[in-house]
Every structure is written in structure tokens, then in C-alpha cells.
Design a protein around this motif. Sequence first.
Motif, PDB file in Angstrom:
ATOM      1  N   GLU A  24       0.810  -1.225   0.000  1.00 44.08           N
ATOM      2  CA  GLU A  24       0.000   0.000   0.000  1.00 44.08           C
ATOM      3  C   GLU A  24       0.846   1.281   0.000  1.00 44.08           C
ATOM      4  O   GLU A  24       0.332   2.367  -0.233  1.00 44.08           O
ATOM      5  N   LEU A  25       2.140   1.144   0.242  1.00 45.02           N
ATOM      6  CA  LEU A  25       3.034   2.299   0.201  1.00 45.02           C
ATOM      7  C   LEU A  25       3.739   2.459  -1.143  1.00 45.02           C
ATOM      8  O   LEU A  25       4.514   3.394  -1.344  1.00 45.02           O
ATOM      9  N   LEU A  26       3.461   1.563  -2.072  1.00 46.13           N
ATOM     10  CA  LEU A  26       4.094   1.635  -3.390  1.00 46.13           C
ATOM     11  C   LEU A  26       3.820   2.942  -4.151  1.00 46.13           C
ATOM     12  O   LEU A  26       4.699   3.410  -4.866  1.00 46.13           O
ATOM     13  N   PRO A  27       2.636   3.570  -4.000  1.00 54.56           N
ATOM     14  CA  PRO A  27       2.438   4.851  -4.696  1.00 54.56           C
ATOM     15  C   PRO A  27       3.461   5.917  -4.290  1.00 54.56           C
ATOM     16  O   PRO A  27       3.871   6.733  -5.126  1.00 54.56           O
ATOM     17  N   ILE A  28       3.906   5.903  -3.055  1.00 55.69           N
ATOM     18  CA  ILE A  28       4.936   6.853  -2.622  1.00 55.69           C
ATOM     19  C   ILE A  28       6.243   6.540  -3.332  1.00 55.69           C
ATOM     20  O   ILE A  28       6.948   7.444  -3.783  1.00 55.69           O
ATOM     21  N   LEU A  29       6.548   5.274  -3.450  1.00 58.01           N
ATOM     22  CA  LEU A  29       7.772   4.873  -4.137  1.00 58.01           C
ATOM     23  C   LEU A  29       7.727   5.277  -5.609  1.00 58.01           C
ATOM     24  O   LEU A  29       8.702   5.784  -6.155  1.00 58.01           O
ATOM     25  N   VAL A  30       6.582   5.098  -6.239  1.00 56.28           N
ATOM     26  CA  VAL A  30       6.419   5.498  -7.643  1.00 56.28           C
ATOM     27  C   VAL A  30       6.620   7.008  -7.773  1.00 56.28           C
ATOM     28  O   VAL A  30       7.261   7.479  -8.714  1.00 56.28           O
ATOM     29  N   GLU A  31       6.095   7.749  -6.820  1.00 54.82           N
ATOM     30  CA  GLU A  31       6.278   9.204  -6.833  1.00 54.82           C
ATOM     31  C   GLU A  31       7.760   9.568  -6.725  1.00 54.82           C
ATOM     32  O   GLU A  31       8.247  10.443  -7.443  1.00 54.82           O
ATOM     33  N   LEU A  32       8.480   8.871  -5.836  1.00 55.77           N
ATOM     34  CA  LEU A  32       9.912   9.133  -5.706  1.00 55.77           C
ATOM     35  C   LEU A  32      10.676   8.719  -6.968  1.00 55.77           C
ATOM     36  O   LEU A  32      11.644   9.368  -7.340  1.00 55.77           O
ATOM     37  N   GLN A  33      10.233   7.655  -7.608  1.00 57.06           N
ATOM     38  CA  GLN A  33      10.890   7.222  -8.843  1.00 57.06           C
ATOM     39  C   GLN A  33      10.719   8.247  -9.955  1.00 57.06           C
ATOM     40  O   GLN A  33      11.575   8.365 -10.829  1.00 57.06           O
ATOM     41  N   SER A  34       9.628   8.999  -9.906  1.00 57.51           N
ATOM     42  CA  SER A  34       9.409  10.022 -10.929  1.00 57.51           C
ATOM     43  C   SER A  34      10.058  11.353 -10.557  1.00 57.51           C
ATOM     44  O   SER A  34      10.046  12.283 -11.354  1.00 57.51           O
ATOM     45  N   THR A  35      10.627  11.424  -9.365  1.00 57.04           N
ATOM     46  CA  THR A  35      11.327  12.625  -8.925  1.00 57.04           C
ATOM     47  C   THR A  35      12.756  12.602  -9.455  1.00 57.04           C
ATOM     48  O   THR A  35      13.458  11.598  -9.327  1.00 57.04           O
ATOM     49  N   ASP A  36      13.167  13.692 -10.044  1.00 57.99           N
ATOM     50  CA  ASP A  36      14.532  13.805 -10.545  1.00 57.99           C
ATOM     51  C   ASP A  36      15.471  14.012  -9.354  1.00 57.99           C
ATOM     52  O   ASP A  36      15.294  14.967  -8.595  1.00 57.99           O
ATOM     53  N   PRO A  37      16.450  13.127  -9.158  1.00 55.82           N
ATOM     54  CA  PRO A  37      17.343  13.281  -8.002  1.00 55.82           C
ATOM     55  C   PRO A  37      18.138  14.589  -8.029  1.00 55.82           C
ATOM     56  O   PRO A  37      18.588  15.055  -6.985  1.00 55.82           O
ATOM     57  N   HIS A  38      18.261  15.198  -9.195  1.00 58.53           N
ATOM     58  CA  HIS A  38      18.936  16.498  -9.285  1.00 58.53           C
ATOM     59  C   HIS A  38      18.161  17.568  -8.517  1.00 58.53           C
ATOM     60  O   HIS A  38      18.720  18.572  -8.116  1.00 58.53           O
TER      61      HIS A  38
END
Length: 68
Positions: A24-38
Amino acid sequence: MDAIEFISNYDVYLEEIGSVIKPELLPILVELQSTDPHDLVKPDTWFPNENAARGLIWSIFVRRATVI
């Protein structure tokens, strides 16, 4: 560890989080994956060690998870 190394390891850190969280916390992970680390660090950012870099990602994840 400098910002360039952090950015190159960003996906690895996210994979580590993904391997230990509830589905159920995977949506947060997906959001972080779409965040540019720069966008998370400045070019002159420096971490004393890799655990500190992981801690940054974990702290962002936990803050977003507590909003849910």
C-alpha cells in the motif's frame, strides 16, 4: 559521497526501499521514482557516507508516508 555519486545511486536506494515496504506504500515509491534526483541535492552537496545518503531518501519517504 558527492552529489554525482548520490544521483547515480538514487535508483538503487529506491529499489532497497521497494524491497521492504508494504504494497500500500508503493504509490509513494512510484512518486519518488518520478522525482529527478537532481532536484533533491545541489551540485555541491556532500554526504559523509552512503548511509547518510540513504537516510535522506528514507526521510523523504517517511515524511510522505506519514501524510497518508
